[in-house]
Design an enzyme around this catalytic site. Structure first.
Site, PDB file in Angstrom:
ATOM      1  N   HIS A  50     -22.437  80.554 -68.088  1.00 40.09           N
ATOM      2  CA  HIS A  50     -23.842  80.553 -68.498  1.00 40.09           C
ATOM      3  C   HIS A  50     -23.914  80.386 -70.012  1.00 40.09           C
ATOM      4  O   HIS A  50     -24.056  81.343 -70.755  1.00 40.09           O
ATOM      5  CB  HIS A  50     -24.542  81.831 -68.032  1.00 40.09           C
ATOM      6  CG  HIS A  50     -24.537  81.973 -66.550  1.00 40.09           C
ATOM      7  ND1 HIS A  50     -25.416  81.304 -65.748  1.00 40.09           N
ATOM      8  CD2 HIS A  50     -23.736  82.673 -65.721  1.00 40.09           C
ATOM      9  CE1 HIS A  50     -25.168  81.588 -64.490  1.00 40.09           C
ATOM     10  NE2 HIS A  50     -24.147  82.415 -64.449  1.00 40.09           N
ATOM     11  N   HIS A  55     -24.158  74.567 -69.881  1.00 40.26           N
ATOM     12  CA  HIS A  55     -24.808  74.785 -68.584  1.00 40.26           C
ATOM     13  C   HIS A  55     -26.317  74.598 -68.714  1.00 40.26           C
ATOM     14  O   HIS A  55     -26.950  73.952 -67.867  1.00 40.26           O
ATOM     15  CB  HIS A  55     -24.485  76.189 -68.072  1.00 40.26           C
ATOM     16  CG  HIS A  55     -25.259  76.593 -66.864  1.00 40.26           C
ATOM     17  ND1 HIS A  55     -25.140  75.964 -65.644  1.00 40.26           N
ATOM     18  CD2 HIS A  55     -26.183  77.569 -66.684  1.00 40.26           C
ATOM     19  CE1 HIS A  55     -25.948  76.530 -64.768  1.00 40.26           C
ATOM     20  NE2 HIS A  55     -26.593  77.513 -65.379  1.00 40.26           N
ATOM     21  N   HIS A  62     -33.503  79.470 -68.665  1.00 46.22           N
ATOM     22  CA  HIS A  62     -33.297  80.162 -67.392  1.00 46.22           C
ATOM     23  C   HIS A  62     -32.146  81.170 -67.398  1.00 46.22           C
ATOM     24  O   HIS A  62     -32.136  82.089 -66.596  1.00 46.22           O
ATOM     25  CB  HIS A  62     -33.123  79.148 -66.255  1.00 46.22           C
ATOM     26  CG  HIS A  62     -31.746  78.602 -66.135  1.00 46.22           C
ATOM     27  ND1 HIS A  62     -31.267  77.613 -66.953  1.00 46.22           N
ATOM     28  CD2 HIS A  62     -30.735  78.928 -65.297  1.00 46.22           C
ATOM     29  CE1 HIS A  62     -30.023  77.344 -66.621  1.00 46.22           C
ATOM     30  NE2 HIS A  62     -29.681  78.124 -65.623  1.00 46.22           N
ATOM     31  N   ASP A  63     -31.181  81.043 -68.287  1.00 44.22           N
ATOM     32  CA  ASP A  63     -30.061  81.983 -68.324  1.00 44.22           C
ATOM     33  C   ASP A  63     -29.991  82.793 -69.614  1.00 44.22           C
ATOM     34  O   ASP A  63     -28.948  83.352 -69.936  1.00 44.22           O
ATOM     35  CB  ASP A  63     -28.738  81.229 -68.148  1.00 44.22           C
ATOM     36  CG  ASP A  63     -28.378  81.025 -66.688  1.00 44.22           C
ATOM     37  OD1 ASP A  63     -28.906  81.746 -65.826  1.00 44.22           O
ATOM     38  OD2 ASP A  63     -27.560  80.135 -66.401  1.00 44.22           O
TER      39      ASP A  63
END
Length: 67
Positions: A5, A9, A45-46
Site C-alpha cells: 500500500h 499502488h 483510498h489507502d
C-alpha cells in the site's frame, strides 16, 4: 513503509479507475463532479493503511481507527 500500500499502488488504482471510467463507458453515466470524486477517492483510498488485512485486524482485536 508498507510494502504494497504505497505510492505505486495508488498510481495503479488511479489508472485503473481512469481506465474503467473512459474505456467501459462508466463516465457517460456520471457527472463531472462524480468523475472527479472517483479519481480523488482512488488517490486516497489507502491513506494510513496499516498494511494488514481485515481478518488479521479482527483476530488481533484491533479495529481500525480513523480521525
Amino acid at each position: 513503509d508498507v510494502p504494497y500500500h504505497n505510492k505505486i499502488h495508488a498510481a495503479d488504482i488511479v489508472h485503473s479507475v481512469y481506465w474503467f471510467l473512459s474505456t467501459c463507458g462508466v463516465a457517460e453515466h456520471l457527472t463531472k463532479l462524480e468523475i472527479f470524486t472517483c479519481i480523488i477517492a482512488a488517490c486516497a483510498h489507502d491513506v494510513e493503511h496499516p498494511g494488514l488485512n481485515n481478518n488479521f485486524q479482527k483476530q488481533a482485536g484491533k479495529a481500525p481507527t480513523y480521525p
